[in-house]
Design a protein around this motif. Structure first.
Motif, PDB file in Angstrom:
ATOM      1  N   LYS A   1       0.845  -1.189   0.000  1.00 39.89           N
ATOM      2  CA  LYS A   1       0.000   0.000   0.000  1.00 39.89           C
ATOM      3  C   LYS A   1       0.882   1.241   0.000  1.00 39.89           C
ATOM      4  CE  LYS A   1      -4.249  -1.711   2.122  1.00 39.89           C
ATOM      5  NZ  LYS A   1      -5.255  -1.502   3.198  1.00 39.89           N
TER       6      LYS A   1
ATOM      7  N   TYR B   1       0.358   5.340   0.382  1.00 38.46           N
ATOM      8  CA  TYR B   1      -0.612   6.362   0.776  1.00 38.46           C
ATOM      9  C   TYR B   1      -0.226   7.701   0.153  1.00 38.46           C
ATOM     10  CZ  TYR B   1      -2.144   2.843   4.107  1.00 38.46           C
ATOM     11  OH  TYR B   1      -2.614   1.675   4.667  1.00 38.46           O
TER      12      TYR B   1
ATOM     13  N   LYS C   1      -1.804  17.871   6.313  1.00 44.28           N
ATOM     14  CA  LYS C   1      -2.065  16.677   5.503  1.00 44.28           C
ATOM     15  C   LYS C   1      -0.929  15.666   5.633  1.00 44.28           C
ATOM     16  CE  LYS C   1      -4.121  17.336   1.478  1.00 44.28           C
ATOM     17  NZ  LYS C   1      -4.458  17.881   0.143  1.00 44.28           N
TER      18      LYS C   1
ATOM     19  N   ARG D   1      -1.613  13.684   8.679  1.00 42.47           N
ATOM     20  CA  ARG D   1      -2.656  12.680   8.384  1.00 42.47           C
ATOM     21  C   ARG D   1      -2.055  11.498   7.634  1.00 42.47           C
ATOM     22  NH1 ARG D   1      -6.832  14.769   4.771  1.00 42.47           N
ATOM     23  NH2 ARG D   1      -7.637  12.663   5.021  1.00 42.47           N
ATOM     24  N   LEU D   2      -1.185  11.810   6.692  1.00 43.43           N
ATOM     25  CA  LEU D   2      -0.523  10.764   5.909  1.00 43.43           C
ATOM     26  C   LEU D   2       0.305   9.861   6.813  1.00 43.43           C
ATOM     27  CD1 LEU D   2       0.245   9.799   2.939  1.00 43.43           C
ATOM     28  CD2 LEU D   2       2.270  11.241   3.220  1.00 43.43           C
TER      29      LEU D   2
ATOM     30  N   LYS E   1      -0.080   9.249   9.955  1.00 43.25           N
ATOM     31  CA  LYS E   1      -0.957   8.407  10.779  1.00 43.25           C
ATOM     32  C   LYS E   1      -1.568   7.279   9.959  1.00 43.25           C
ATOM     33  CE  LYS E   1      -2.182  11.766  14.371  1.00 43.25           C
ATOM     34  NZ  LYS E   1      -1.079  12.686  14.096  1.00 43.25           N
ATOM     35  N   ALA E   2      -2.062   7.610   8.747  1.00 46.27           N
ATOM     36  CA  ALA E   2      -2.714   6.598   7.908  1.00 46.27           C
ATOM     37  C   ALA E   2      -1.735   5.512   7.484  1.00 46.27           C
ATOM     38  CB  ALA E   2      -3.330   7.265   6.676  1.00 46.27           C
ATOM     39  N   ALA E   3      -0.522   5.906   7.160  1.00 47.29           N
ATOM     40  CA  ALA E   3       0.477   4.940   6.683  1.00 47.29           C
ATOM     41  C   ALA E   3       1.207   4.238   7.823  1.00 47.29           C
ATOM     42  CB  ALA E   3       1.486   5.661   5.792  1.00 47.29           C
TER      43      ALA E   3
ATOM     44  N   THR F   1       3.583   5.549   9.611  1.00 45.76           N
ATOM     45  CA  THR F   1       4.989   5.844   9.355  1.00 45.76           C
ATOM     46  C   THR F   1       5.847   5.793  10.617  1.00 45.76           C
ATOM     47  OG1 THR F   1       4.383   7.195   7.448  1.00 45.76           O
ATOM     48  CG2 THR F   1       6.568   7.554   8.384  1.00 45.76           C
TER      49      THR F   1
ATOM     50  N   SER G   1       4.955   4.867   2.484  1.00 44.40           N
ATOM     51  CA  SER G   1       4.792   3.418   2.439  1.00 44.40           C
ATOM     52  C   SER G   1       5.867   2.775   3.301  1.00 44.40           C
ATOM     53  CB  SER G   1       4.891   2.908   0.997  1.00 44.40           C
ATOM     54  OG  SER G   1       4.709   1.511   0.929  1.00 44.40           O
TER      55      SER G   1
ATOM     56  N   VAL H   1      -3.480   4.466  -2.164  1.00 48.95           N
ATOM     57  CA  VAL H   1      -4.558   4.855  -1.252  1.00 48.95           C
ATOM     58  C   VAL H   1      -4.575   6.388  -1.173  1.00 48.95           C
ATOM     59  CG1 VAL H   1      -5.513   4.642   1.058  1.00 48.95           C
ATOM     60  CG2 VAL H   1      -4.242   2.730   0.048  1.00 48.95           C
TER      61      VAL H   1
ATOM     62  N   LEU I   1      -5.813   9.737   0.206  1.00 50.85           N
ATOM     63  CA  LEU I   1      -6.509  10.284   1.353  1.00 50.85           C
ATOM     64  C   LEU I   1      -7.284  11.525   0.927  1.00 50.85           C
ATOM     65  CD1 LEU I   1      -3.708   9.962   4.066  1.00 50.85           C
ATOM     66  CD2 LEU I   1      -5.442   8.282   3.364  1.00 50.85           C
TER      67      LEU I   1
END
Length: 373
Positions: A3, A5, A20, A23-24, A26-28, A30, A300, A369, A371
């Motif tokens: 994945k 992001y 942003k 956010r990236l 957190k989503a990934a 990292t 990623s 992915v 966001l």
């Protein structure tokens, strides 16, 4: 399937690009590679003095802050350059990093040069590559508990483009390790030699003797590059002429070696900044106009998938005519055209992606992915 992001560069009040990026992250996941108390290397390219396309300090500061939220201890790092510019030793390198905006006051993390004062602090990492059986990797990042790799995605005259793979390979190699990747022939001594003997001291196989000038015994020389990077008089010069395909394969093998142990332990992640996509590397003391509009930031835990996604997004984007693409007579290249091959027509940058995948560094297959804004 890996994945990758992605956030776009669009921004508005309360949702700026730094927001942003958080956010990236957190989503990934990292910073999930960092645990309480970990020493975390934030691998960067500080840029040559005069370069203005490097990763912006507020982005680096945001990554550092997220690492600190994990109660880990971040530091910024990069290894010394092979060429003699403003980053070939730790003192000049740290001065350049500060001048380019990467000071403790701006990013809240210290700078520690990865391979020591003059590029001699490294360890040989064994690998089973097509081209190499060991790699000279800077000691400091190897000793760190975790690592987050921040890469500016841009063009490069010898590798087509530079992203996470190049940042690992060249950026974590010692100076002699960089030479191994760049040079295919054994070194020779020219008439600049002052018979100072420094090359003799650093030769690991006693292949150098002194007479009217230093003499390298070709049959004993192992091509390690220590004499070239040690000579203060440029008497053992770097031969920059190399096969770009071979260079990229060596580069992929160095990238694999640099994170082999950390990848196995889940202790390394990657962020690529596809902003200010300049046609040349940040090792230049200038930054030419970008070749495409700003695309965004991607993250990623797979560096190959990440670079492949960035490569695809750049080539899907419309080109900018007021720059190197226009100079090449391409006007305004449409989406789907390989921008890097226009800028550097003799270089197929996908060689590094193919060989990195073959080495087991990651996969070229990915799920992007996106966001939301």
């Amino acid at each position: 399937m890996a994945k990758v992001y992605f956030v776009s560069p669009r921004a508005k009040a309360g949702k700026g690009l730094v927001d942003k990026l958080r956010r990236l992250i957190k989503a990934a996941g990292t910073v999930d590679c960092a645990e309480k108390g970990d020493l975390v290397a934030v691998k960067m390219h500080f840029g040559e003095r005069g370069n203005t396309a490097t990763i912006r300090p507020p982005f680096v500061g945001a990554v550092v802050e997220e690492i600190r939220r994990k109660e880990a201890r971040p530091f910024l790092t990069d290894s010394n350059t092979l060429y003699r510019g403003s980053r070939s030793n730790a003192v000049d390198h740290m001065d350049t990093a500060m001048e380019n905006g990467y000071s403790y006051a701006t990013v809240k993390a210290p700078v520690i040069i990865a391979d020591g004062l003059n590029g001699k602090e490294f360890r040989n990492v064994p690998i089973q590559g097509k081209r190499l059986k060991e790699a000279k990797i800077a000691a400091i990042p190897l000793d760190a508990d975790a690592m987050i790799v921040l890469s500016h995605f841009k063009g490069h005259e010898m590798t087509g483009f530079g992203g996470a793979i190049k940042n690992l390979a060249m950026g974590l190699a010692s100076r002699s390790g960089k030479l191994v990747q760049h040079q295919d022939v054994k070194p020779e001594v020219n008439d600049k030699c002052k018979v100072c003997g420094k090359c003799v001291h650093w030769c690991p196989v006693d292949a150098i003797t002194l007479g009217e000038r230093a003499v390298i015994a070709g049959e004993r020389c192992i091509g390690c590059g220590e004499c070239t990077v040690t000579c203060p008089h440029k008497a053992i010069a770097v031969n920059w002429k190399t096969d770009v395909g071979l260079l990229q394969e060596k580069m992929a093998e160095y990238a694999y070696a640099s994170v082999k142990e950390k990848r196995e332990k889940g202790k390394v992640t990657f962020i690529n900044f596809v902003l200010d996509v300049s046609p040349e590397c940040d090792c230049c003391s200038w930054s030419d106009a970008p070749i495409v509009p700003d695309i965004g930031i991607l993250a990623s835990d797979d560096p190959v998938a990440l670079d492949q996604a960035c490569y695809d997004l750049v080539n899907e984007a419309p080109g900018l005519r007021d720059g190197r693409l226009g100079d090449a007579g391409q006007g305004e290249p449409a989406a789907g055209v390989d921008k890097f091959r226009i800028v550097h027509p003799s270089v197929d940058g996908t060689i590094q992606l193919r060989h990195a995948e073959e080495m087991g560094l990651g996969s070229r297959t990915y799920e992007l992915v996106r966001l939301g804004e």
